[in-house]
Scaffold this active site. Sequence first.
Site, short mmCIF file in Angstrom:
data_model
loop_
_atom_site.label_atom_id
_atom_site.label_comp_id
_atom_site.label_asym_id
_atom_site.label_seq_id
_atom_site.Cartn_x
_atom_site.Cartn_y
_atom_site.Cartn_z
N LYS A 179 2.64 2.27 7.40
CA LYS A 179 1.34 2.43 7.12
C LYS A 179 0.70 3.59 6.42
CE LYS A 179 0.30 -1.60 9.19
NZ LYS A 179 -0.45 -2.46 8.85
N ASP A 233 1.71 0.02 3.50
CA ASP A 233 0.31 -0.90 3.92
C ASP A 233 -0.61 -0.19 4.11
OD1 ASP A 233 -1.11 -2.95 4.37
OD2 ASP A 233 -0.08 -3.81 6.24
N GLU A 281 0.79 -2.70 -0.21
CA GLU A 281 0.26 -3.78 0.52
C GLU A 281 -1.45 -3.42 0.63
OE1 GLU A 281 2.45 -5.66 3.61
OE2 GLU A 281 0.52 -6.01 4.62
N GLU A 304 -2.97 -11.24 3.46
CA GLU A 304 -2.95 -11.85 4.71
C GLU A 304 -4.33 -12.02 5.22
OE1 GLU A 304 -1.57 -7.49 5.80
OE2 GLU A 304 -3.20 -7.75 7.21
N ASP A 347 -0.43 -15.33 5.65
CA ASP A 347 -0.16 -15.50 7.15
C ASP A 347 -0.37 -17.03 7.65
OD1 ASP A 347 -0.26 -15.62 10.15
OD2 ASP A 347 -0.30 -13.57 9.92
N HIS A 349 2.93 -13.10 5.93
CA HIS A 349 2.45 -11.80 6.47
C HIS A 349 2.71 -12.54 8.14
CE1 HIS A 349 -0.44 -10.30 9.34
NE2 HIS A 349 -0.32 -8.94 8.89
N GLU A 389 8.91 -10.77 7.37
CA GLU A 389 8.28 -9.45 8.08
C GLU A 389 8.50 -9.62 9.65
OE1 GLU A 389 3.97 -8.93 7.89
OE2 GLU A 389 4.10 -6.95 8.67
MG LIG Z 1 -0.84 -5.75 6.07
#
Ligand SMILES: [Mg+2]
Length: 390
Positions: free
Chosen positions: A175, A204, A230, A256, A279, A306, A343
Amino acid sequence: MLTISRVDTFVLTVPLGADRFYSSQAEFPERTSLLVRLTTTEGEVGWGEGGQYGPAEPVRSCIEDVLAPQLLAMRDASPGVVWDLLYARTRDFGQRGPYIEALSAIDIALWDLLGTRLGTPISELIGGRHRESVHAYGTGGYYTSVDFDPARDLQQLGDSVAGYAEQGLTMLKMKIGLLPIAQDAKRVATVRERLGDEFVLAADANHAYNARTAIAMGRVLDEHGFVFFEEPVPPEDREGYARVRDRLDLAIAGGEAEYTRFGFRDLIGAGCVDIIQPDICVTGGISEVLRIIALASAHNLRIIPHVWGSGIAVAAALQVCSTLPQVPSTHRPVPLENEPVIEFDRTRNPLRDDLLTVPLTLEGGRVAVPDGPGLGVEVDLDVVERYTVG
Ligand SMILES: [Mg+2]
């Protein structure tokens, strides 16, 4: 023909206590999943999950108050038929958000039921498998605090990612975006240093930047050989996405927060992304993700779904990922480049790890696709009861 005689919904919540963490957008003091269980007139049971990010209660209400009564009235509850009818009846007020998440949950459960009826995994029903296990990338490297204390945080971050590598992973997504770029650059450098040059890395931002700051952060990621970036900018900022993608070397990923083929038509059409990340529990379930996969294929784009939910969400993604072709196809496929990847969230989530009687686990950096009918998994009802609220 499937006919549904009963619809049950469950809101599951697990407080994380000291394991709480942060993305650039939010604190995560708990994990929550909305599950749906459908029962046919023949007594078969199918499970689905809907939503990932927001509260579960609005999704539950969309199912219980609006969609379930219509589903129960249908003589033919085949997934494709149900999808078209329920979407048409909620289109004027539910093209995105909780209605589509509710439809996602119902659709996944119907595919689970169809597979159960026919004694076949979903992957076979939707075209067949290219692989029996899917290469996984770990999602981790979250923030443990909103303040930055280099002495404390960089050591902790390095140790956590080293732990993921010890689980057999060869790719990790971390992240970024909560801290100023100079501080996040130190975190990025720490992860690269700790895992070495061969380790495949992605980042991300959860749309923390505008185009200008995303390009600045993206240059840091480029320097450290990251493979994708991302959600650099908010999902509505299509121009920003295209500008970032044009200016950086690494691939841009997103999607996502997109709903249905219509959302992806616009994201892809505006030249925003190299990798789309629908997702399945958000974007419209298995029926809709098949249409999104076709759309991506027409644009030669990679798909990395996702996945952040319970064991049901992971099982649904595994069934779909096993059927994805290489993009682009070559005689010498490269894992994590043109071979599909799933993922695999590595933060603590008992709803992912404990919900299924046989958990979905890593084996040599891959996750096996369950062979049983439908989703191929069995839900532990004691765990459902333990974490159900209300
Ligand atoms: Mg994400």
